[in-house]
Design a protein around this motif. Structure first.
Motif, PDB file in Angstrom:
ATOM      1  N   ALA A 297       0.595  -1.311   0.043  1.00 61.85           N
ATOM      2  CA  ALA A 297      -0.045   0.158   0.146  1.00 61.85           C
ATOM      3  C   ALA A 297       0.787   1.021  -0.158  1.00 61.85           C
ATOM      4  N   VAL A 298       2.108   1.379   0.860  1.00 60.99           N
ATOM      5  CA  VAL A 298       2.881   2.522   0.835  1.00 60.99           C
ATOM      6  C   VAL A 298       3.518   2.824  -0.421  1.00 60.99           C
ATOM      7  N   PHE A 299       4.102   1.352  -1.078  1.00 61.19           N
ATOM      8  CA  PHE A 299       4.669   1.660  -2.196  1.00 61.19           C
ATOM      9  C   PHE A 299       3.822   2.051  -3.430  1.00 61.19           C
ATOM     10  N   VAL A 300       2.716   1.577  -3.607  1.00 57.84           N
ATOM     11  CA  VAL A 300       1.755   2.163  -4.656  1.00 57.84           C
ATOM     12  C   VAL A 300       1.385   3.416  -4.356  1.00 57.84           C
TER      13      VAL A 300
ATOM     14  N   THR B  71      -0.254   9.840   0.070  1.00 56.63           N
ATOM     15  CA  THR B  71       0.718   8.967   0.925  1.00 56.63           C
ATOM     16  C   THR B  71       0.453   9.361   2.220  1.00 56.63           C
ATOM     17  N   PHE B  72       0.217  10.535   2.803  1.00 58.76           N
ATOM     18  CA  PHE B  72      -0.063  10.722   4.066  1.00 58.76           C
ATOM     19  C   PHE B  72      -1.213  10.065   5.029  1.00 58.76           C
ATOM     20  N   PRO B  73      -2.389  10.014   4.434  1.00 60.33           N
ATOM     21  CA  PRO B  73      -3.282   9.231   4.739  1.00 60.33           C
ATOM     22  C   PRO B  73      -3.059   7.428   4.966  1.00 60.33           C
TER      23      PRO B  73
ATOM     24  N   VAL C 159       9.817   5.688   4.371  1.00 63.84           N
ATOM     25  CA  VAL C 159      10.637   6.448   3.513  1.00 63.84           C
ATOM     26  C   VAL C 159      11.237   5.807   2.217  1.00 63.84           C
ATOM     27  N   LEU C 160      11.661   4.626   2.513  1.00 61.71           N
ATOM     28  CA  LEU C 160      12.338   3.807   1.287  1.00 61.71           C
ATOM     29  C   LEU C 160      11.227   3.308   0.431  1.00 61.71           C
ATOM     30  N   LEU C 161      10.200   3.025   0.812  1.00 66.25           N
ATOM     31  CA  LEU C 161       9.274   2.555  -0.059  1.00 66.25           C
ATOM     32  C   LEU C 161       8.542   3.876  -0.850  1.00 66.25           C
TER      33      LEU C 161
END
Length: 252
Positions: free
Chosen positions: A8-11, A30-32, A208-210
């Motif tokens: 989810a974070v990567f997408v 990204t924030f939510p 951060v990395l994702l």
């Protein structure tokens, strides 16, 4: 994070990189998601800021052709953006969370009006003595970029929309070139804010990395997509994204 959280974070990072290259407001994606996977608000904000920096670099590279001949302008506005970003990052670390919540939707709405009126405003600016290069106009533009940088360093959601509205109202340039300038200024704000945060804030490094990996891909995709859009279509996309941003901020 679980495997689903990771995906989810990567997408979200990929989508944010794409949106930021074309318009801005990727943070609203990204924030939510970071909050939903359990990252605390302040850590989510600073992690998001740092994670989106590589995507901003990717977008600037993707739009490099449109930046030809704008070096002097970028140097002048870049100083204002960097200074504003530092101030905004400092405010994030000292002011209560959500301090701008009531005024940001108003700013975005004003920016959307400027985006819609951009062709007419740009013609009027160019018709004045000295055109867009006049000293008064330059001072107003630098002050506006500084103010936008303060907001971008503090939170950054819809920073791109604000910049596009401001730059489009003052610069006598094609909207694609204005978008390229916006990408550079947003990169400077995010980068300097991230540097400040590195020394004083807690990051979720997996997030951060994702986001970084996703936003680099999205930045290239967004640059290719944005360049293919006509100014009219791009302006419509900006307005739609801005309205969605206002809705999300008011709902939050």
């Amino acid at each position: 994070m679980t495997i689903w959280d990771t995906c989810a974070v990567f997408v979200a990072g990929t989508g944010a990189g794409t949106i930021n290259a074309v318009v801005g407001s990727g943070t609203l994606l990204t924030f939510p998601v970071l909050l939903a996977v359990g990252v605390p608000p302040v850590a989510a904000n600073v992690s998001n800021t740092l994670g989106l920096v590589p995507g901003s670099v990717s977008a600037v590279v993707g739009y490099r052709r449109e930046l030809a001949g704008l070096r002097t302008l970028l140097l002048r506005l870049g100083v204002a953006a960097l200074t504003g970003g530092v101030v905004g990052a400092a405010l994030l670390l000292t002011l209560p969370a959500g301090i701008f919540a009531t005024v940001v939707p108003v700013f975005i709405a004003m920016a959307l009006v400027l985006v819609m009126l951009q062709p007419r405003l740009a013609r009027r600016v160019a018709a004045r003595p000295g055109g867009a290069a006049g000293a008064r106009t330059s001072a107003i533009l630098s002050a506006g970029v500084f103010t936008t940088g303060v907001y971008g360093g503090y939170f950054g959601a819809a920073q791109g929309v604000l910049l596009l509205g401001l730059l489009g109202a003052v610069l006598h340039e094609d909207l694609q070139r204005i978008n390229a300038v916006k990408n550079v200024l947003a990169l400077l704000v995010n980068a300097v804010a991230a540097v400040v945060f590195l020394f004083v804030a807690h990051f979720d490094w997996s997030a951060v990395l994702l986001i970084a990996a996703g936003s680099v891909i999205g930045g290239q995709a967004g640059a290719r997509l944005g360049r293919r859009l006509s100014s009219t279509v791009l302006r419509a996309v900006i307005v739609v994204v801005g309205l969605v941003a206002i809705g999300q901020l008011l709902a939050g």
